[in-house]
Design an enzyme around this catalytic site. Structure first.
Site, PDB file in Angstrom:
ATOM      1  N   HIS A  46       1.024  -1.140  -0.038  1.00 20.03           N
ATOM      2  CA  HIS A  46      -0.117  -0.187  -0.091  1.00 20.03           C
ATOM      3  C   HIS A  46       0.936   1.223   0.036  1.00 20.03           C
ATOM      4  O   HIS A  46       2.132   1.295   0.501  1.00 20.03           O
ATOM      5  CB  HIS A  46      -1.071  -0.029   1.153  1.00 20.03           C
ATOM      6  CG  HIS A  46      -1.635  -1.239   1.093  1.00 20.03           C
ATOM      7  ND1 HIS A  46      -2.978  -0.986   2.062  1.00 20.03           N
ATOM      8  CD2 HIS A  46      -2.147  -2.206   0.459  1.00 20.03           C
ATOM      9  CE1 HIS A  46      -3.621  -1.877   2.035  1.00 20.03           C
ATOM     10  NE2 HIS A  46      -3.149  -2.913   1.083  1.00 20.03           N
ATOM     11  N   GLU A  48       0.909   3.733   1.914  1.00 17.56           N
ATOM     12  CA  GLU A  48       1.240   4.359   3.084  1.00 17.56           C
ATOM     13  C   GLU A  48       2.488   3.258   3.422  1.00 17.56           C
ATOM     14  O   GLU A  48       3.528   4.011   4.105  1.00 17.56           O
ATOM     15  CB  GLU A  48       0.457   4.162   4.260  1.00 17.56           C
ATOM     16  CG  GLU A  48      -1.004   4.870   3.874  1.00 17.56           C
ATOM     17  CD  GLU A  48      -2.006   4.269   2.916  1.00 17.56           C
ATOM     18  OE1 GLU A  48      -3.126   4.708   3.009  1.00 17.56           O
ATOM     19  OE2 GLU A  48      -1.667   3.328   2.142  1.00 17.56           O
ATOM     20  N   CYS A  76      -5.936   1.907   5.809  1.00 23.65           N
ATOM     21  CA  CYS A  76      -6.581   0.695   6.184  1.00 23.65           C
ATOM     22  C   CYS A  76      -5.860   0.436   7.606  1.00 23.65           C
ATOM     23  O   CYS A  76      -5.045   0.951   8.093  1.00 23.65           O
ATOM     24  CB  CYS A  76      -6.484  -0.499   5.322  1.00 23.65           C
ATOM     25  SG  CYS A  76      -4.581  -1.107   5.068  1.00 23.65           S
ATOM     26  N   CYS A  79      -2.241  -0.370   7.703  1.00 22.90           N
ATOM     27  CA  CYS A  79      -1.379   0.922   7.484  1.00 22.90           C
ATOM     28  C   CYS A  79      -1.234   1.721   8.794  1.00 22.90           C
ATOM     29  O   CYS A  79      -0.292   2.277   9.062  1.00 22.90           O
ATOM     30  CB  CYS A  79      -1.639   1.834   6.224  1.00 22.90           C
ATOM     31  SG  CYS A  79      -1.507   0.715   4.567  1.00 22.90           S
TER      32      CYS A  79
END
Length: 146
Positions: A46, A48, A76, A79
């Site tokens: 991801h 992040e 999410c 993260c």
């Protein structure tokens, strides 16, 4: 946030979900990256997570105290947990996870109050530039094969 949006837009053109992240410390950009899940064949890539990895390497530290993470979509649970363990001070997001959930139907949504009750110490702010971030999601949704 504008750097995160620009990175998300470039990622979307390359076939990635349109999520960008920009990590800043003391007004200086430390890392700006997009989602890499598809290109890296890695469900943890991801934006992040990639920004945190890059910042830790660049700063040669596991502690990102004093950093603010700007993300085009609310992070999410994975993260957010990484932000906690990296000691990031604040997360500022654009579109909400509910916005992403409306498109993907597969996002995990966590209540921020629950995080605070569990000792989570990262400030979470948003939405910021939400209309632009939601537009990225809509553009992606129209172009993505589902």
């Amino acid at each position: 946030m504008r750097a995160a949006i620009a990175t998300a837009r470039r990622g979307m053109l390359a076939g990635e979900p349109p999520v960008g992240a920009c990590l800043v410390r003391d007004g200086e950009v430390v890392a700006t990256v997009g989602n890499g899940v598809i290109g890296e064949l890695d469900v943890t890539a991801h934006a992040e997570m990639r920004a945190i990895r890059e910042a830790c390497q660049r700063l040669r530290s596991l502690s990102l105290d004093g950093c603010v993470l700007y993300a085009t979509v609310e992070p999410c649970p994975m993260c957010l947990s990484a932000c906690h363990y990296a000691r990031i001070d604040e997360v500022v997001y654009g579109a909400s996870l509910a916005d992403m959930q409306a498109i993907t139907r597969s996002e995990l949504v966590v209540r921020h109050a629950t995080l605070a009750e569990g000792g989570f110490d990262v400030a979470i702010s948003g939405p910021v530039l939400a209309d632009e971030c939601r537009e990225l999601l809509r553009d992606w949704s129209r172009g993505a094969a589902r």
